[in-house]
Design a protein around this motif. Structure first.
Motif, PDB file in Angstrom:
ATOM      1  N   SER A  72      20.917  -9.312  24.954  1.00  0.00           N
ATOM      2  CA  SER A  72      21.419  -7.972  25.273  1.00  0.00           C
ATOM      3  C   SER A  72      20.916  -6.928  24.286  1.00  0.00           C
ATOM      4  O   SER A  72      20.856  -5.736  24.613  1.00  0.00           O
ATOM      5  CB  SER A  72      22.954  -7.969  25.296  1.00  0.00           C
ATOM      6  OG  SER A  72      23.489  -8.093  23.986  1.00  0.00           O
ATOM      7  N   LEU A  73      20.554  -7.386  23.080  1.00  0.00           N
ATOM      8  CA  LEU A  73      20.051  -6.470  22.054  1.00  0.00           C
ATOM      9  C   LEU A  73      18.532  -6.376  22.060  1.00  0.00           C
ATOM     10  O   LEU A  73      17.955  -5.522  21.367  1.00  0.00           O
ATOM     11  CB  LEU A  73      20.503  -6.943  20.668  1.00  0.00           C
ATOM     12  CG  LEU A  73      22.000  -6.983  20.386  1.00  0.00           C
ATOM     13  CD1 LEU A  73      22.264  -7.645  19.029  1.00  0.00           C
ATOM     14  CD2 LEU A  73      22.593  -5.575  20.404  1.00  0.00           C
ATOM     15  N   GLY A  74      17.875  -7.281  22.792  1.00  0.00           N
ATOM     16  CA  GLY A  74      16.412  -7.335  22.740  1.00  0.00           C
ATOM     17  C   GLY A  74      15.913  -7.934  21.447  1.00  0.00           C
ATOM     18  O   GLY A  74      14.789  -7.648  21.008  1.00  0.00           O
ATOM     19  N   LEU A  75      16.705  -8.786  20.817  1.00  0.00           N
ATOM     20  CA  LEU A  75      16.357  -9.389  19.523  1.00  0.00           C
ATOM     21  C   LEU A  75      15.729 -10.757  19.743  1.00  0.00           C
ATOM     22  O   LEU A  75      16.275 -11.594  20.478  1.00  0.00           O
ATOM     23  CB  LEU A  75      17.618  -9.529  18.666  1.00  0.00           C
ATOM     24  CG  LEU A  75      17.462 -10.208  17.292  1.00  0.00           C
ATOM     25  CD1 LEU A  75      16.624  -9.333  16.362  1.00  0.00           C
ATOM     26  CD2 LEU A  75      18.837 -10.476  16.678  1.00  0.00           C
ATOM     27  N   GLN A  76      14.568 -10.986  19.135  1.00  0.00           N
ATOM     28  CA  GLN A  76      13.957 -12.318  19.186  1.00  0.00           C
ATOM     29  C   GLN A  76      14.870 -13.309  18.469  1.00  0.00           C
ATOM     30  O   GLN A  76      15.199 -13.122  17.300  1.00  0.00           O
ATOM     31  CB  GLN A  76      12.583 -12.296  18.505  1.00  0.00           C
ATOM     32  CG  GLN A  76      11.560 -11.386  19.164  1.00  0.00           C
ATOM     33  CD  GLN A  76      10.233 -11.447  18.434  1.00  0.00           C
ATOM     34  OE1 GLN A  76       9.734 -12.508  18.078  1.00  0.00           O
ATOM     35  NE2 GLN A  76       9.645 -10.262  18.190  1.00  0.00           N
ATOM     36  N   PHE A  77      15.264 -14.374  19.170  1.00  0.00           N
ATOM     37  CA  PHE A  77      16.315 -15.248  18.620  1.00  0.00           C
ATOM     38  C   PHE A  77      16.097 -16.693  19.050  1.00  0.00           C
ATOM     39  O   PHE A  77      15.724 -16.970  20.186  1.00  0.00           O
ATOM     40  CB  PHE A  77      17.679 -14.766  19.102  1.00  0.00           C
ATOM     41  CG  PHE A  77      18.841 -15.605  18.602  1.00  0.00           C
ATOM     42  CD1 PHE A  77      19.236 -15.546  17.275  1.00  0.00           C
ATOM     43  CD2 PHE A  77      19.529 -16.450  19.465  1.00  0.00           C
ATOM     44  CE1 PHE A  77      20.297 -16.330  16.813  1.00  0.00           C
ATOM     45  CE2 PHE A  77      20.598 -17.225  19.022  1.00  0.00           C
ATOM     46  CZ  PHE A  77      20.982 -17.162  17.691  1.00  0.00           C
TER      47      PHE A  77
END
Length: 445
Positions: A238-243
């Motif tokens: 939802s944040l667009g964070l690579q995870f």
């Protein structure tokens, strides 16, 4: 980040000779004598503990009968505390007489929890969490109580937010933006959404590489770890964070296996990846009497060459070798906690009764009744951890001023009681109630 997620007294001759089966209750009714009555109950409690330490079980049981009649899980904070310590001392006697009752907090608080129709939920969030588990026949109420503790007290969130800020400060100049966090007790992962949001906001800086986050979450339940990983993955999306999320299952009492896994992490580290190790309310669990287990563990952590190691622990010596010292520390520590609950929650709060009986009661039973390898609550004060960390080559990294400001904001917005206070000591941050320090957060490299 805050807004994104929501001693013992002298022996008594009377106590040693009393043989009455049903001792009369103490005359403690006068409100003007409430403080005196509380001191008297505490004095009797310490005297009973002293008798137990001397194996004078007859005298101890006589006093415990009096204490049982004059304490209650529904009274004031002192009466509630004495009620639990009385039961814990009785259980210690049973174990020392080789007559273990195999009781747990879930059983020796059943009557208090089920017969109290006068308690009500004071938080709609807590009520929904409880009803959801009841409706779905979910027996994992331990996780429910953990959420209540996080919702109603600052103890967990203080550790999480302060440790998060230490990690953010230490990785502010991260060259390639890749961060790998080894969380040694991730539980439900409540600590990480605010940090993930802060990392995602860094991506708006065109002069910095896009951040990426990898978390290795440790725990004993692989199903729970996978659920935590799924929740965090959805939030990162939802944040667009690579995870990425990886699980590391800790088998009970298998320290050697955990050490091996940590050393394998060191060998498989991605080049250029910054490593942070999160030890929030974890290290005391492996602090054995000889201290060798914690030494091996810290050496393994050091082999990871982490940029930062965050640590949160209780300010209490519940790991002391001496039973009486341990008992005294526990009474003072939990008295402050029970006083804070009394000041912030109404007497008929269902959540307050549950946390006191099922969460803190479990800890009290362990500190008082268990010995040797059975005892899990081995908290140590900050100065002991400080000496231990320095012995194995770690250097203290001062907690930053922003973390202090953030902790002040946390208390002001969510726990607005004058009793809570913060202190900055030895480059570390402490949370206390009145004049008693309860928790510390420190960072190391």
């Amino acid at each position: 980040m805050l807004t994104s997620f929501k001693s013992s007294s002298s022996s008594s001759e009377d106590a040693t000779t009393t043989t009455t089966d049903n001792p009369p209750p103490l005359c403690l009714a006068s409100s003007s004598a409430a403080t005196s009555a509380s001191h008297h109950l505490r004095r009797l409690l310490f005297t009973a503990a002293n008798f137990v330490s001397q194996s004078n079980f007859t005298a101890a049981q006589n006093l415990l009968s009096i204490l049982s009649l004059n304490s209650s899980p529904h009274g004031d904070s002192t009466e509630r505390l004495v009620h639990l310590f009385t039961k814990a001392l009785s259980e210690r006697i049973n174990r020392q007489q080789h007559n273990p009752t195999a009781e747990t907090v879930a059983t020796w608080t059943t009557n208090e929890m089920t017969t109290s129709n006068s308690t009500v939920f004071t938080s709609s969030v807590c009520k929904e969490q409880f009803l959801f588990r009841t409706k779905n026949n979910n027996s994992d109420f331990e996780s429910c109580y953990y959420l209540w503790l996080n919702q109603l007290t600052p103890f967990i969130r203080f550790g999480h937010l302060t440790a998060n800020q230490a990690i953010l400060d230490a990785t502010e100049t991260n060259d390639n933006g890749a961060l790998h966090i080894l969380d040694l007790d991730i539980s439900q992962g409540l600590q990480w959404p605010p940090l993930m949001q802060a990392l995602a906001e860094r991506s708006s800086n065109p002069n910095s590489p896009p951040p990426s986050l990898r978390i290795t979450g440790c725990g004993r339940d692989v199903t729970g770890l996978n659920r935590t990983g799924d929740r965090l993955t959805r939030f990162a999306d939802s944040l667009g964070l690579q995870f990425q999320f990886h699980t590391l299952v800790i088998v009970e009492e298998d320290l050697a296996g955990l050490l091996l896994q940590i050393r394998l992490l060191a060998l498989s580290a991605v080049q250029g990846e910054t490593i942070a190790v999160n030890c929030v309310h974890f290290l005391h669990k492996i602090f054995n009497d000889d201290g060798d287990m914690i030494g091996h563990f810290l050496s393994a952590i050091k082999s990871l060459n982490p940029r930062i190691v965050t640590m949160a622990e209780r300010e209490a010596n519940h790991g002391d070798h001496s039973f009486l010292n341990r008992f005294s520390e526990a009474v003072d520590h939990y008295m402050a906690i029970f006083d804070s609950l009394e000041a912030t929650l109404p007497p008929n709060s269902r959540e307050r009764l549950t946390l006191e009986q099922r969460w803190f009661g479990k800890e009290i039973l362990d500190v008082v009744a268990a010995e040797a390898t059975e005892r899990k609550q081995r908290h140590r004060r900050f100065e002991i951890w400080e000496e231990m960390m320095k012995r194995f080559g770690f250097v203290n990294v001062p907690i930053g001023s922003f973390a202090l400001s953030q902790a002040k904001l946390l208390l002001r917005l969510h726990y607005p009681s004058e009793g809570y206070n913060l202190q900055f000591l030895n480059n570390s941050l402490f949370l206390g109630w009145q004049n008693r320090l309860l928790f510390s957060v420190s960072s190391w490299k």
